[in-house]
Design an enzyme around this catalytic site. Sequence first.
Site, PDB file in Angstrom:
ATOM      1  N   GLY A  56       0.847  -1.183   0.000  1.00  0.00           N
ATOM      2  CA  GLY A  56       0.000   0.000   0.000  1.00  0.00           C
ATOM      3  C   GLY A  56       0.885   1.237   0.000  1.00  0.00           C
ATOM      4  N   CYS A  83       5.226  -6.155   1.672  1.00  0.00           N
ATOM      5  CA  CYS A  83       5.594  -4.739   1.622  1.00  0.00           C
ATOM      6  C   CYS A  83       4.929  -3.948   2.755  1.00  0.00           C
ATOM      7  CB  CYS A  83       5.305  -4.166   0.236  1.00  0.00           C
ATOM      8  SG  CYS A  83       6.159  -2.610  -0.040  1.00  0.00           S
ATOM      9  N   TYR A  84       3.942  -3.100   2.460  1.00  0.00           N
ATOM     10  CA  TYR A  84       3.253  -2.390   3.550  1.00  0.00           C
ATOM     11  C   TYR A  84       2.721  -3.400   4.557  1.00  0.00           C
ATOM     12  CZ  TYR A  84      -0.040   0.610   6.056  1.00  0.00           C
ATOM     13  OH  TYR A  84      -0.710   1.289   7.037  1.00  0.00           O
ATOM     14  N   HIS A 170       7.992  -7.653  -3.501  1.00  0.00           N
ATOM     15  CA  HIS A 170       6.734  -8.053  -4.138  1.00  0.00           C
ATOM     16  C   HIS A 170       6.877  -9.401  -4.849  1.00  0.00           C
ATOM     17  CE1 HIS A 170       4.447  -4.385  -3.425  1.00  0.00           C
ATOM     18  NE2 HIS A 170       5.623  -3.774  -3.492  1.00  0.00           N
ATOM     19  N   GLU A 172       4.642 -11.131  -6.077  1.00  0.00           N
ATOM     20  CA  GLU A 172       3.607 -11.308  -7.104  1.00  0.00           C
ATOM     21  C   GLU A 172       4.024 -10.799  -8.481  1.00  0.00           C
ATOM     22  OE1 GLU A 172       3.615  -9.249  -4.619  1.00  0.00           O
ATOM     23  OE2 GLU A 172       2.661  -7.333  -5.037  1.00  0.00           O
ATOM     24  N   ASP A 229     -17.504 -11.480 -21.756  1.00  0.00           N
ATOM     25  CA  ASP A 229     -18.139 -11.747 -20.468  1.00  0.00           C
ATOM     26  C   ASP A 229     -19.588 -12.214 -20.606  1.00  0.00           C
ATOM     27  OD1 ASP A 229     -15.718 -10.845 -19.585  1.00  0.00           O
ATOM     28  OD2 ASP A 229     -16.439  -8.860 -19.001  1.00  0.00           O
ATOM     29  N   LYS A 373     -10.609 -11.755 -15.559  1.00  0.00           N
ATOM     30  CA  LYS A 373     -10.807 -11.871 -17.017  1.00  0.00           C
ATOM     31  C   LYS A 373     -10.129 -13.129 -17.585  1.00  0.00           C
ATOM     32  CE  LYS A 373     -12.425  -9.753 -20.699  1.00  0.00           C
ATOM     33  NZ  LYS A 373     -13.671  -8.981 -20.776  1.00  0.00           N
TER      34      LYS A 373
END
Length: 517
Positions: A56, A83-84, A170, A172, A229, A373
């Site tokens: 964040g 992180c945060y 991070h 990710e 979608d 998605k």
Amino acid sequence: MDNFQKIIIIDFGAQYTQLIARRIREEHVYCEVLPFSSPIQTILDQHPAGIIFSGGPASVLDPDAPALDPEIFNCSVPILGICYGMQFTAHALGGTVEKAAQREYGRVSVTFDLSSPLFHHMHPTSCVWMSHTYAVTQAPAGFTSVASSSNCAFCAMQNPEKQIYAVQFHPEVTHSEEGQMILHNFLYEICHCRGDWTMSAFIDNAVLSIRKKVGPTDRVLLGLSGGVDSSVAAALLSRAIGRQLTCVYVNHGFMRKGETESIRKVFTEQFPVNLITVDAGQAFMDKLRGVSDPEQKRKMIGSEFVNTFSKQARQQANTRFLAQGTIYPDVIESGSVKGSAVIKSHHNVGGLPEDVSALFTGGLIEPLRMLFKDEVRQLGESLGLPADLVWRQPFPGPGLAIRIMGEITPEKVDIVRESDAILREEIQKAGLGKTISQYFTVLTNTKSVGVMGDERTHDYVLALRAVTTDDFMTVDWAKLPYEVLDSISSRIVNEVPHVNRIVYDITTKPPATVEWE
Ligand code: XMP
């Protein structure tokens, strides 16, 4: 999604929160994102197998820094702070967080303690992606450092007894070389996940829950736009309740070449539903006569769409439910994690009139509500939808209408439609379909002088647009090979009447946008 083991991600406002969620799901573990303001009981009611705190932008040292009730650390659920999330963990448990002597941003080489379950099967040293100004300088009691860099003594810390782990970097993002392994370890070595999140399990689960909600004589209405979608939602509902589903496809006359036919084929032959096609091209064209302002065009198409759809909906008197293809990013971005009230039957429709919404006494069915998605596309493939529909590039709700500058006429629609088809064919032929994010043609409102045979011509200038991007928020123009540009250009001027000049749009976004209107 109660049948799946679940990880809860607490969002502290990071730009990467959705990415963490996607990475977790890639590991076949279901996860949901909750805001940091969630009460602890809301989190625990989900029975999470583990909790991840996102990064964040704030500093934990600010008096009003985002925080969760520290009681969360006593709930016996494994925690990973990122992180945060690491700084919050350290600060809340009595460690020290300070402004780092040197801000770290970018790739950093880190040495890992491989005895930590978080770093099993990894190399002792590898690069990670850092982005922080504050750092932990003293770990809370019971924690030890398990990773360090030349700049930072606490790149990661752990308290295995309390099952609390945290990393300053991070994992990710793909720049963190072994980041996915770290997430994998958290899920499988620490949270002991089963890996039960698979598309076939999702389909079985969704089909059962749709059937449970929709009685054997109930009917469901879905606005089919031809986009990914709503098409995937229709296919899934068709699998669950067959012809109890009615799809309304409003053809506004601005679809790409062959699209309406292929939608009709898919939903009459492959997924037989009760398909109502409204060919409203003439009505839309009548409304748009004389309109050249871009915003007015969009608004008119949006409201005519609502009118047309509503008219059909009012005729479906015995229909209890309204289905729509809302997906998880819409849910997260709208800030509502429970029950969305917004009715979105089409990209550009703000909502249906109240009397129409009131017709659906059973309420909304949003079978893709918890999917990203890429998962929607996977689902489409698993259900057997054709690849060109599943991998369809983004297409604006108002369609080709906003790719015609100035007033719209049937002749101009033909020009964009035919030139777009040629562009798509040539891009596919060159094998570039998957490397370019979006490509289309735009009919400018300008005519130029040319020569064809021995004749002088005075015809339209057509622009090509092709872009690459990850998120469509910022885009680069695609560096198409000259030979490909060459064949696109010569085919269009030869095959499409009234075009005598082709230009290539070489602007990034910002300052331009992807679409011209
Ligand atoms: P812009 O032109 O804003 O477009 O840079 C960003 C992306 O959004 C698509 N786009 C739309 N998608 N309804 C949609 O669903 C719309 O009205 C609309 N307008 C633009 C555009 O094609 C690009 O992918």
